[in-house]
Design a protein around this motif. Structure first.
Motif, mmCIF file in Angstrom:
data_model
loop_
_atom_site.group_PDB
_atom_site.id
_atom_site.type_symbol
_atom_site.label_atom_id
_atom_site.label_comp_id
_atom_site.label_asym_id
_atom_site.label_seq_id
_atom_site.Cartn_x
_atom_site.Cartn_y
_atom_site.Cartn_z
ATOM 1 N N UNK A 12 51.689 14.431 11.375
ATOM 2 C CA UNK A 12 50.350 14.131 10.850
ATOM 3 C C UNK A 12 50.009 15.000 9.643
ATOM 4 N N UNK A 13 50.282 16.300 9.757
ATOM 5 C CA UNK A 13 49.895 17.184 8.647
ATOM 6 C C UNK A 13 50.723 16.860 7.405
ATOM 7 N N UNK A 14 51.987 16.431 7.619
ATOM 8 C CA UNK A 14 52.836 16.036 6.486
ATOM 9 C C UNK A 14 52.255 14.813 5.783
ATOM 10 N N UNK A 15 51.848 13.835 6.578
ATOM 11 C CA UNK A 15 51.272 12.609 6.002
ATOM 12 C C UNK A 15 49.996 12.926 5.224
ATOM 13 N N UNK A 16 49.186 13.824 5.790
ATOM 14 C CA UNK A 16 47.936 14.215 5.138
ATOM 15 C C UNK A 16 48.219 14.934 3.814
ATOM 16 N N UNK A 17 49.220 15.801 3.826
ATOM 17 C CA UNK A 17 49.617 16.506 2.601
ATOM 18 C C UNK A 17 50.124 15.530 1.547
ATOM 19 N N UNK A 18 50.971 14.598 1.977
ATOM 20 C CA UNK A 18 51.525 13.624 1.027
ATOM 21 C C UNK A 18 50.408 12.784 0.407
ATOM 22 N N UNK A 19 49.478 12.362 1.249
ATOM 23 C CA UNK A 19 48.350 11.563 0.753
ATOM 24 C C UNK A 19 47.563 12.361 -0.289
ATOM 25 N N UNK A 20 47.511 13.676 -0.121
ATOM 26 C CA UNK A 20 46.761 14.534 -1.038
ATOM 27 C C UNK A 20 47.379 14.680 -2.412
#
Length: 359
Positions: free
Chosen positions: A291-299
């Motif tokens: 989840x945190x990876x996906x959130x970072x990528x989206x950022x």
């Protein structure tokens, strides 16, 4: 103000700046670093990747060189290491920015006052401790867009002071996140064409490099790049961990300078990379990322004033927990909420050991 209060007290600062991707954590650390150097101390900033180290170096040097502050960069590829080590001992270098190379045993500081750890969830527990032990009298500032459960637990138990930046800079638009199935790729390509026509750039991320690994994957970075190259010809470039540093730098620069409009990549671009004209983030096999990876990528998108989109692509046989995780991301853009959900799904890690997840 909270940081200034910490450093004027008799205690050592150990503070986490939790701010969402693109909310301005870096400028806070720059102001803090300038304060310390102004008082005669040296500072060190540790970041997880070379791409980010270079970006920070450019950013910090741009502002601090005007104040006659000497900044140097250190990564595993740096040539003039002995000169840098000498400058640190003789106090000629005020600020050192680098990857985990900065906690190398042969590095000695003259008067280290502040350790800044950026994107802290990317470092192992032991790596962070090694750096902090370089100067036991140091203040420590940690920055993260999505704290991992371990640091979240510490925050809940009062081990770390937390400053939260809740707002984004003015005029930033909310990212629209969509979840699609792999059989919608054709429609997606039409969307990519519209973005490029509008002079906007696109990230396309996959979890696996390909060819050598032969892991019966649906798509890999290399196979997707080959497929998209037939459609977008010379508008597309590629980055992955098996390329040389020179190839990565050259391809990244082509993308940053808008010579190429699409960047197909693994998660090497996950943290800190700043390309304001990129407005579309496509993540294939999204269920294979944390989840945190996906959130970072989206950022990586919505860093300018244009409307940005994030597309999460999944294959057909999704487990219930994977569906839940993707829906959490679709519904929330708040890094703290996402971290809490992650904590709930993953467990908090050891309080006294080094495991970062599980119960």
């Amino acid at each position: 103000e909270q940081i200034k209060k910490d450093i004027s007290s008799t205690n050592k600062m150990y503070r986490l700046i939790q701010g969402d991707v693109g909310s301005g954590k870096t400028i806070i650390s720059l102001l803090t670093v300038a304060d310390f150097i102004n008082t005669g101390f040296q500072c060190v900033i540790m970041v997880p990747t070379e791409v980010l180290a270079k970006q920070h170096f450019k950013y910090f040097e741009f502002y601090l060189s005007k104040l006659k502050i000497k900044t140097q960069i250190l990564t595993s590829k740096t040539k003039n290491k002995s000169e840098i080590y000498g400058n640190l001992v003789s106090n000629k270098t005020n600020l050192l920015i680098g990857t985990h190379s900065v906690y190398n045993e042969s590095i000695k500081f003259n008067n280290l006052g502040l350790v800044v750890i950026d994107e802290q969830h990317k470092f192992g527990v032991k790596q962070r401790i090694n750096l902090i032990q370089k100067s036991l009298n140091c203040h420590t500032l940690i920055m993260s867009a999505t704290p991992i459960p371990r640091s979240l637990s510490f925050a809940l138990y009062g081990e770390i002071d937390v400053s939260t930046i809740k707002t984004k800079p003015k005029f930033r638009k909310e990212i629209i996140t969509s979840i699609i199935n792999t059989n919608k790729i054709e429609d997606l390509i039409d969307g990519v064409k519209r973005k490029i026509k509008n002079n906007e750039q696109v990230f396309w991320i996959l979890p696996v490099i390909g060819h050598e690994e032969n892991e019966n994957e649906n798509e890999t970075v290399i196979s997707r790049f080959e497929y998209l190259s037939k459609i977008f010809k010379n508008e597309i470039t590629l980055i992955h961990g098996r390329m040389t540093k020179e190839e990565i730098d050259s391809n990244m620069n082509d993308f940053i300078k808008k010579k190429k409009m699409i960047l197909v990549s693994t998660t090497v671009i996950e943290v800190g990379v700043n390309v304001p004209s990129a407005t579309l983030m496509i993540i294939e096999d999204a269920n294979k990322f944390g989840l945190s990876q996906l959130h970072q990528l989206r950022g990586r998108v919505a860093r300018g004033n244009l409307q940005s989109h994030c597309i999460l692509i999944h294959n057909k046989n999704l487990s219930e927990i994977s569906k839940k995780r993707l829906m959490i991301l679709k519904k929330s853009s708040d890094g703290f909420k996402i971290a809490e959900k992650d904590l709930f799904l993953r467990g908090s890690g050891d309080f006294f050991g080094t495991a970062q997840s599980g119960l």
